[in-house]
Motif scaffolding. Structure first.
Motif, PDB file in Angstrom:
ATOM      1  N   ILE A  80       0.835  -1.210   0.000  1.00 38.80           N
ATOM      2  CA  ILE A  80       0.000   0.000   0.000  1.00 38.80           C
ATOM      3  C   ILE A  80       0.874   1.267   0.000  1.00 38.80           C
ATOM      4  O   ILE A  80       1.757   1.420   0.835  1.00 38.80           O
ATOM      5  N   ALA A  81       0.604   2.151  -0.958  1.00 39.60           N
ATOM      6  CA  ALA A  81       1.324   3.427  -1.012  1.00 39.60           C
ATOM      7  C   ALA A  81       0.492   4.539  -0.384  1.00 39.60           C
ATOM      8  O   ALA A  81       1.026   5.441   0.262  1.00 39.60           O
ATOM      9  N   LYS A  82      -0.813   4.478  -0.574  1.00 41.58           N
ATOM     10  CA  LYS A  82      -1.664   5.602  -0.184  1.00 41.58           C
ATOM     11  C   LYS A  82      -3.101   5.134   0.010  1.00 41.58           C
ATOM     12  O   LYS A  82      -3.552   4.231  -0.684  1.00 41.58           O
ATOM     13  N   VAL A  83      -3.795   5.770   0.947  1.00 46.31           N
ATOM     14  CA  VAL A  83      -5.237   5.533   1.092  1.00 46.31           C
ATOM     15  C   VAL A  83      -5.918   6.899   1.114  1.00 46.31           C
ATOM     16  O   VAL A  83      -5.444   7.831   1.772  1.00 46.31           O
ATOM     17  N   GLU A  84      -7.002   7.022   0.370  1.00 43.41           N
ATOM     18  CA  GLU A  84      -7.770   8.274   0.364  1.00 43.41           C
ATOM     19  C   GLU A  84      -9.206   7.987   0.772  1.00 43.41           C
ATOM     20  O   GLU A  84      -9.706   6.886   0.562  1.00 43.41           O
ATOM     21  N   VAL A  85      -9.830   9.008   1.331  1.00 43.06           N
ATOM     22  CA  VAL A  85     -11.193   8.867   1.830  1.00 43.06           C
ATOM     23  C   VAL A  85     -12.041   9.992   1.240  1.00 43.06           C
ATOM     24  O   VAL A  85     -11.587  11.134   1.118  1.00 43.06           O
ATOM     25  N   LYS A  86     -13.260   9.635   0.877  1.00 45.39           N
ATOM     26  CA  LYS A  86     -14.186  10.611   0.315  1.00 45.39           C
ATOM     27  C   LYS A  86     -15.447  10.594   1.158  1.00 45.39           C
ATOM     28  O   LYS A  86     -16.012   9.525   1.414  1.00 45.39           O
ATOM     29  N   VAL A  87     -15.904  11.785   1.573  1.00 44.69           N
ATOM     30  CA  VAL A  87     -17.177  11.888   2.283  1.00 44.69           C
ATOM     31  C   VAL A  87     -18.190  12.470   1.308  1.00 44.69           C
ATOM     32  O   VAL A  87     -17.917  13.487   0.658  1.00 44.69           O
ATOM     33  N   ASP A  88     -19.328  11.800   1.163  1.00 52.29           N
ATOM     34  CA  ASP A  88     -20.353  12.195   0.191  1.00 52.29           C
ATOM     35  C   ASP A  88     -19.701  12.350  -1.193  1.00 52.29           C
ATOM     36  O   ASP A  88     -18.966  11.455  -1.593  1.00 52.29           O
ATOM     37  N   ASP A  89     -19.942  13.465  -1.871  1.00 43.95           N
ATOM     38  CA  ASP A  89     -19.298  13.640  -3.171  1.00 43.95           C
ATOM     39  C   ASP A  89     -18.141  14.624  -3.092  1.00 43.95           C
ATOM     40  O   ASP A  89     -17.763  15.245  -4.083  1.00 43.95           O
ATOM     41  N   GLY A  90     -17.561  14.717  -1.899  1.00 46.03           N
ATOM     42  CA  GLY A  90     -16.445  15.646  -1.687  1.00 46.03           C
ATOM     43  C   GLY A  90     -15.156  15.166  -2.329  1.00 46.03           C
ATOM     44  O   GLY A  90     -15.141  14.146  -3.035  1.00 46.03           O
TER      45      GLY A  90
ATOM     46  N   GLU B  14       6.085  -3.317  10.342  1.00 53.67           N
ATOM     47  CA  GLU B  14       5.980  -3.469   8.891  1.00 53.67           C
ATOM     48  C   GLU B  14       5.835  -4.946   8.558  1.00 53.67           C
ATOM     49  O   GLU B  14       6.647  -5.763   8.968  1.00 53.67           O
ATOM     50  N   ALA B  15       4.796  -5.308   7.869  1.00 54.83           N
ATOM     51  CA  ALA B  15       4.574  -6.696   7.496  1.00 54.83           C
ATOM     52  C   ALA B  15       4.007  -6.696   6.087  1.00 54.83           C
ATOM     53  O   ALA B  15       2.932  -6.159   5.847  1.00 54.83           O
ATOM     54  N   GLU B  16       4.745  -7.278   5.160  1.00 49.11           N
ATOM     55  CA  GLU B  16       4.424  -7.210   3.735  1.00 49.11           C
ATOM     56  C   GLU B  16       3.013  -7.700   3.409  1.00 49.11           C
ATOM     57  O   GLU B  16       2.349  -7.167   2.526  1.00 49.11           O
ATOM     58  N   PHE B  17       2.558  -8.719   4.120  1.00 45.52           N
ATOM     59  CA  PHE B  17       1.298  -9.359   3.749  1.00 45.52           C
ATOM     60  C   PHE B  17       0.139  -9.016   4.686  1.00 45.52           C
ATOM     61  O   PHE B  17      -0.915  -9.643   4.617  1.00 45.52           O
ATOM     62  N   ALA B  18       0.356  -8.046   5.562  1.00 39.72           N
ATOM     63  CA  ALA B  18      -0.686  -7.670   6.518  1.00 39.72           C
ATOM     64  C   ALA B  18      -1.353  -6.371   6.078  1.00 39.72           C
ATOM     65  O   ALA B  18      -0.732  -5.534   5.422  1.00 39.72           O
ATOM     66  N   TRP B  19      -2.598  -6.211   6.481  1.00 45.28           N
ATOM     67  CA  TRP B  19      -3.283  -4.956   6.154  1.00 45.28           C
ATOM     68  C   TRP B  19      -2.618  -3.788   6.867  1.00 45.28           C
ATOM     69  O   TRP B  19      -2.002  -3.935   7.920  1.00 45.28           O
ATOM     70  N   LYS B  20      -2.760  -2.624   6.238  1.00 46.85           N
ATOM     71  CA  LYS B  20      -2.309  -1.381   6.851  1.00 46.85           C
ATOM     72  C   LYS B  20      -3.554  -0.708   7.420  1.00 46.85           C
ATOM     73  O   LYS B  20      -4.600  -0.654   6.765  1.00 46.85           O
TER      74      LYS B  20
ATOM     75  N   VAL C 179     -19.314   7.370   3.333  1.00 49.54           N
ATOM     76  CA  VAL C 179     -17.857   7.348   3.513  1.00 49.54           C
ATOM     77  C   VAL C 179     -17.302   6.263   2.591  1.00 49.54           C
ATOM     78  O   VAL C 179     -17.716   5.104   2.663  1.00 49.54           O
ATOM     79  N   THR C 180     -16.382   6.650   1.700  1.00 52.30           N
ATOM     80  CA  THR C 180     -15.774   5.711   0.752  1.00 52.30           C
ATOM     81  C   THR C 180     -14.261   5.787   0.899  1.00 52.30           C
ATOM     82  O   THR C 180     -13.715   6.866   1.115  1.00 52.30           O
ATOM     83  N   SER C 181     -13.589   4.648   0.781  1.00 53.89           N
ATOM     84  CA  SER C 181     -12.121   4.683   0.787  1.00 53.89           C
ATOM     85  C   SER C 181     -11.601   4.060  -0.496  1.00 53.89           C
ATOM     86  O   SER C 181     -12.286   3.250  -1.139  1.00 53.89           O
ATOM     87  N   ARG C 182     -10.388   4.474  -0.879  1.00 54.61           N
ATOM     88  CA  ARG C 182      -9.717   3.814  -2.010  1.00 54.61           C
ATOM     89  C   ARG C 182      -8.225   3.762  -1.724  1.00 54.61           C
ATOM     90  O   ARG C 182      -7.623   4.715  -1.227  1.00 54.61           O
ATOM     91  N   ALA C 183      -7.635   2.613  -2.055  1.00 55.15           N
ATOM     92  CA  ALA C 183      -6.200   2.404  -1.826  1.00 55.15           C
ATOM     93  C   ALA C 183      -5.451   2.510  -3.149  1.00 55.15           C
ATOM     94  O   ALA C 183      -5.998   2.195  -4.202  1.00 55.15           O
ATOM     95  N   THR C 184      -4.206   2.963  -3.066  1.00 58.89           N
ATOM     96  CA  THR C 184      -3.293   2.970  -4.213  1.00 58.89           C
ATOM     97  C   THR C 184      -2.086   2.140  -3.826  1.00 58.89           C
ATOM     98  O   THR C 184      -1.569   2.288  -2.712  1.00 58.89           O
ATOM     99  N   ASP C 185      -1.643   1.256  -4.724  1.00 59.08           N
ATOM    100  CA  ASP C 185      -0.489   0.419  -4.370  1.00 59.08           C
ATOM    101  C   ASP C 185       0.818   1.041  -4.859  1.00 59.08           C
ATOM    102  O   ASP C 185       0.825   2.086  -5.521  1.00 59.08           O
ATOM    103  N   MET C 186       1.918   0.403  -4.530  1.00 60.71           N
ATOM    104  CA  MET C 186       3.248   0.923  -4.856  1.00 60.71           C
ATOM    105  C   MET C 186       3.481   1.007  -6.369  1.00 60.71           C
ATOM    106  O   MET C 186       4.325   1.765  -6.821  1.00 60.71           O
ATOM    107  N   ALA C 187       2.725   0.219  -7.133  1.00 60.69           N
ATOM    108  CA  ALA C 187       2.877   0.260  -8.590  1.00 60.69           C
ATOM    109  C   ALA C 187       1.970   1.330  -9.215  1.00 60.69           C
ATOM    110  O   ALA C 187       1.926   1.474 -10.434  1.00 60.69           O
ATOM    111  N   GLY C 188       1.246   2.082  -8.364  1.00 61.03           N
ATOM    112  CA  GLY C 188       0.395   3.164  -8.860  1.00 61.03           C
ATOM    113  C   GLY C 188      -1.011   2.732  -9.226  1.00 61.03           C
ATOM    114  O   GLY C 188      -1.801   3.528  -9.729  1.00 61.03           O
TER     115      GLY C 188
END
Ligand SMILES: Nc1nc2c(c(=O)[nH]1)N[C@H]1C(S)=C(S)[C@@H](COP(=O)(O)O)O[C@H]1N2
Ligand SMILES: [Mo]
Length: 388
Positions: free
Chosen positions: A304-314, A326-332, A348-357
């Motif tokens: 995981i490189a990044k996590v973003e959160v969106k509230v409503d349509d913000g 740090e554990a390669e195979f564990a959730w962040k 409330v919505t979340s989206r993750a971005t991985d190290m490969a983009g």
């Protein structure tokens, strides 16, 4: 850091065992909680589980307050029966296309080198049904590397497939245009020899510091970090090497993803067997304290490189990732302070971005909309919440 503790453990013995227990339990508690906070339950609760014998102890996201999921709260899936196995009498057979078939007891496995991995197991059906949103948990698994055992057995030149047979059996009726067969079949899943030989794979006999519990595969299961739950065969009985690809119910018929894909402007229908985990995240809980509102959650399935959160349509707002152990195979685990939410209902919505983009797909992304089966539902998760 953890390796250091283990090295001390080897040198210093039992004093270090106690120290290690404190060390790991500190991390086990790591979660961005705040003093005196209260949890606000989501408005959208999962529907009642219509298959309570198959799916047990789902994660209740609002209850998530530790990085490691306690064993008694860890989900459990059984497609067939739930076998009770006498660990003292149990043997694991390694046979098929090997030079030296092996029969190993639990004591034999425990006498071999020990390897631990913190790995988040997610069922590939999780979020594929309105009653199944808690098929995930994170545990510290311990066992012995699989690769060394396969090496010792000596896979023959024509051995290409490794089949993991479970003790559990089910009655399967297969009826289509070509076939009308009834089977009394063991749970079984296979991997290519190359995948099976990964140094990450362990034959696991311990979960969060205690003997592997019966619902999670006692006495021994495969733990294949980076793979969806289905690959992690429980109640192991036999490991067999074969010279052809293998397709059990759980590989060739069930746990098959069907997708329409675009190739050179044409639609290609692809059917793939569920395998490696996919990038995903989900909001876990909203809490309120004197310091205000906070949204926290988890992200997994890829580095995981990044996590973003969106509230409503913000706008998408970047969450803070909790870098405990740090554990390669564990959730962040991540959190975002939610400044002055207005009264009423919000999403409330979340989206993750991985190290490969790569970005976790939205629910209207063709990756999700052109998928015609419920497996591998890694689309963005939206929850509803009411602010009083
Ligand atoms: N022998 C056996 N192994 C199995 C299963 C099963 O039914 N029988 N279920 C699989 C599925 S679908 C998942 S998601 C994981 C769940 O692991 P858990 O029950 O420890 O949470 O185990 C996998 N291993
Ligand atoms: Mo699963």
């Amino acid at each position: 850091m953890y390796d250091l503790a283990r090295r001390e453990f080897i040198v210093q013995g039992s004093a270090a065992v106690a120290a290690l227990a404190v060390f790991t339990s500190q991390f086990a508690q790591a979660f961005p909680s705040r003093a005196g906070e209260t949890v606000i339950p989501w408005l959208d609760q999962p529907q009642p589980n219509p298959v309570p014998a198959v799916i047990q102890s789902q994660l209740v996201w609002e209850d998530m307050d530790s990085w490691v999921t306690p064993n008694e709260k860890f989900f459990s899936i059984a497609h067939f029966d739930r076998p009770t196995i006498d660990a003292n009498a149990w043997k694991l057979e390694i046979d098929g296309l090997v030079k030296k078939p092996l029969s190993l007891s639990l004591a034999d496995l425990k006498a071999r080198p020990r390897q631990e991995v913190v790995f988040t197991v997610e069922c590939s059906g999780n979020h594929g049904f309105p009653f199944f949103t808690g098929g995930i948990g994170n545990a510290r698994w311990a066992g012995t590397p699989l690769a060394a055992i396969l090496e010792e057995a000596g896979v023959k030149e024509n051995g290409i497939e490794v089949v993991f047979w479970g003790t559990d059996v089910g009655d399967i009726a297969l009826k289509d245009d070509n076939r009308d067969v009834k089977m009394h079949q063991n749970f079984a899943r296979s991997m290519s020899l190359a995948d099976a030989m990964s140094p990450n794979n362990i034959l696991c006999y311990e979960m969060n510091g205690v003997a592997l519990p019966p619902p999670n595969g006692s006495p021994v299961r495969l733990i294949a970090p980076g793979w969806y739950g289905i690959a992690n065969v429980k109640w192991l009985k036999r490991i067999e090497i074969r010279n052809t690809r293998f397709m059990s119910l759980l590989m060739g018929r069930d746990y098959v993803t069907i997708r329409e894909e675009e190739h050179n402007g044409e639609t290609v229908w692809a059917e793939t067997s569920v395998g490696r985990a996919l990038l995903k995240s989900a909001p876990a809980r909203v809490t309120r304290s004197d310091a205000g509102y906070r949204i926290s959650g988890a992200a997994w399935g890829a580095p995981i490189a990044k996590v973003e959160v969106k509230v409503d349509d913000g706008p998408w707002l970047e969450a803070t990732i909790d870098h405990g152990e740090e554990a390669e195979f564990a959730w962040k685990v991540w959190y975002l302070d939610w400044k002055d939410p207005s009264k009423g209902e919000h999403t409330v919505t979340s989206r993750a971005t991985d190290m490969a983009g790569q970005i976790q797909p939205a629910m209207d992304d063709p990756w999700i909309t052109k998928k015609h089966t419920y497996w591998e539902s890694n689309g963005q998760v939206t929850r509803r919440i009411g602010i009083a």
